[in-house]
Write a protein that holds these residues in place. Structure first.
Motif, PDB file in Angstrom:
ATOM      1  N   ILE A 136       0.841  -1.194   0.000  1.00  0.00           N
ATOM      2  CA  ILE A 136       0.000   0.000   0.000  1.00  0.00           C
ATOM      3  C   ILE A 136       0.875   1.242   0.000  1.00  0.00           C
ATOM      4  O   ILE A 136       1.755   1.389   0.849  1.00  0.00           O
ATOM      5  CB  ILE A 136      -0.912   0.054   1.235  1.00  0.00           C
ATOM      6  N   THR A 137       0.628   2.138  -0.959  1.00  0.00           N
ATOM      7  CA  THR A 137       1.187   3.486  -0.891  1.00  0.00           C
ATOM      8  C   THR A 137       0.090   4.361  -0.303  1.00  0.00           C
ATOM      9  O   THR A 137      -1.095   4.080  -0.480  1.00  0.00           O
ATOM     10  CB  THR A 137       1.581   4.033  -2.274  1.00  0.00           C
ATOM     11  N   VAL A 168       6.658   3.468   2.265  1.00  0.00           N
ATOM     12  CA  VAL A 168       6.794   4.773   2.910  1.00  0.00           C
ATOM     13  C   VAL A 168       7.950   5.555   2.309  1.00  0.00           C
ATOM     14  O   VAL A 168       8.921   4.976   1.828  1.00  0.00           O
ATOM     15  CB  VAL A 168       6.989   4.624   4.438  1.00  0.00           C
ATOM     16  N   ARG A 169       7.851   6.875   2.359  1.00  0.00           N
ATOM     17  CA  ARG A 169       8.900   7.745   1.814  1.00  0.00           C
ATOM     18  C   ARG A 169       9.979   8.060   2.839  1.00  0.00           C
ATOM     19  O   ARG A 169      11.035   8.548   2.491  1.00  0.00           O
ATOM     20  CB  ARG A 169       8.288   9.043   1.308  1.00  0.00           C
ATOM     21  N   ARG A 170       9.701   7.792   4.081  1.00  0.00           N
ATOM     22  CA  ARG A 170      10.662   8.053   5.160  1.00  0.00           C
ATOM     23  C   ARG A 170      11.436   6.777   5.461  1.00  0.00           C
ATOM     24  O   ARG A 170      11.223   5.752   4.815  1.00  0.00           O
ATOM     25  CB  ARG A 170       9.905   8.530   6.396  1.00  0.00           C
ATOM     26  N   VAL A 171      12.301   6.838   6.453  1.00  0.00           N
ATOM     27  CA  VAL A 171      13.024   5.641   6.880  1.00  0.00           C
ATOM     28  C   VAL A 171      12.001   4.675   7.488  1.00  0.00           C
ATOM     29  O   VAL A 171      11.221   5.073   8.358  1.00  0.00           O
ATOM     30  CB  VAL A 171      14.117   5.996   7.905  1.00  0.00           C
ATOM     31  N   TRP A 227      10.382   3.708  -0.351  1.00  0.00           N
ATOM     32  CA  TRP A 227      10.304   4.017  -1.777  1.00  0.00           C
ATOM     33  C   TRP A 227      10.471   5.522  -1.940  1.00  0.00           C
ATOM     34  O   TRP A 227      10.165   6.306  -1.042  1.00  0.00           O
ATOM     35  CB  TRP A 227       9.011   3.515  -2.395  1.00  0.00           C
ATOM     36  N   ASP A 228      11.006   5.920  -3.043  1.00  0.00           N
ATOM     37  CA  ASP A 228      11.198   7.328  -3.356  1.00  0.00           C
ATOM     38  C   ASP A 228      10.755   7.525  -4.797  1.00  0.00           C
ATOM     39  O   ASP A 228      11.532   7.325  -5.730  1.00  0.00           O
ATOM     40  CB  ASP A 228      12.660   7.734  -3.168  1.00  0.00           C
ATOM     41  N   PRO A 229       9.493   7.897  -4.997  1.00  0.00           N
ATOM     42  CA  PRO A 229       8.993   8.032  -6.369  1.00  0.00           C
ATOM     43  C   PRO A 229       9.700   9.120  -7.169  1.00  0.00           C
ATOM     44  O   PRO A 229       9.815   9.005  -8.386  1.00  0.00           O
ATOM     45  CB  PRO A 229       7.510   8.349  -6.186  1.00  0.00           C
ATOM     46  N   ASP A 230      10.194  10.160  -6.496  1.00  0.00           N
ATOM     47  CA  ASP A 230      10.902  11.219  -7.219  1.00  0.00           C
ATOM     48  C   ASP A 230      12.224  10.718  -7.793  1.00  0.00           C
ATOM     49  O   ASP A 230      12.609  11.075  -8.897  1.00  0.00           O
ATOM     50  CB  ASP A 230      11.156  12.427  -6.311  1.00  0.00           C
ATOM     51  N   ALA A 231      12.915   9.861  -7.021  1.00  0.00           N
ATOM     52  CA  ALA A 231      14.194   9.304  -7.472  1.00  0.00           C
ATOM     53  C   ALA A 231      13.998   8.024  -8.282  1.00  0.00           C
ATOM     54  O   ALA A 231      14.921   7.534  -8.918  1.00  0.00           O
ATOM     55  CB  ALA A 231      15.106   9.026  -6.281  1.00  0.00           C
ATOM     56  N   GLY A 232      12.788   7.463  -8.234  1.00  0.00           N
ATOM     57  CA  GLY A 232      12.515   6.222  -8.951  1.00  0.00           C
ATOM     58  C   GLY A 232      13.119   5.001  -8.287  1.00  0.00           C
ATOM     59  O   GLY A 232      13.454   4.031  -8.969  1.00  0.00           O
ATOM     60  N   VAL A 285      -0.122  13.677  -3.475  1.00  0.00           N
ATOM     61  CA  VAL A 285       0.578  14.845  -2.963  1.00  0.00           C
ATOM     62  C   VAL A 285      -0.351  16.035  -3.136  1.00  0.00           C
ATOM     63  O   VAL A 285      -0.758  16.359  -4.251  1.00  0.00           O
ATOM     64  CB  VAL A 285       1.901  15.086  -3.722  1.00  0.00           C
ATOM     65  N   MET A 286      -0.709  16.660  -2.028  1.00  0.00           N
ATOM     66  CA  MET A 286      -1.593  17.827  -2.086  1.00  0.00           C
ATOM     67  C   MET A 286      -0.770  19.053  -2.485  1.00  0.00           C
ATOM     68  O   MET A 286       0.368  19.195  -2.088  1.00  0.00           O
ATOM     69  CB  MET A 286      -2.250  18.064  -0.730  1.00  0.00           C
TER      70      MET A 286
END
Length: 87
Positions: A5-6, A31-34, A43-48, A67-68
């Motif tokens: 789940i994202t 999750v985008r954090r640690v 995961w880091d969608p900006d960095a792929g 992302v709001m």
């Protein structure tokens, strides 16, 4: 089932997560954090980038990430939908 789940901390994700876990499903929170626990993967969608090992054996993905941002495009003072996304 094993489900990733994202957006698990958002409005829909906070309802879906307990629904799946109490139903006996194995859930991986992307999750985008640690990551804070064994059921989380970075995961880091900006960095792929994503922790590919955490995705092994997945049966499904619930992509609820959003992302709001401020509505900057307006038509007669109202926000405009572009390709299904409020801009």
């Amino acid at each position: 089932m094993k489900v990733a789940i994202t957006g698990s901390s958002g409005l829909v994700g906070t309802a879906l997560l307990p629904f799946l876990t109490t139903g006996g499903h194995d859930v991986v929170r992307l999750v985008r954090r640690v990551p804070a626990g064994k059921n989380e993967a970075r995961w880091d969608p900006d960095a792929g980038t994503i922790d590919a090992a955490a995705l092994e054996g997945l049966d499904a993905v619930a992509h609820l990430d959003c992302v709001m941002r401020d509505a900057t495009l307006e038509l007669d003072g109202r926000p405009v939908m572009v390709a299904g996304e409020l801009v």
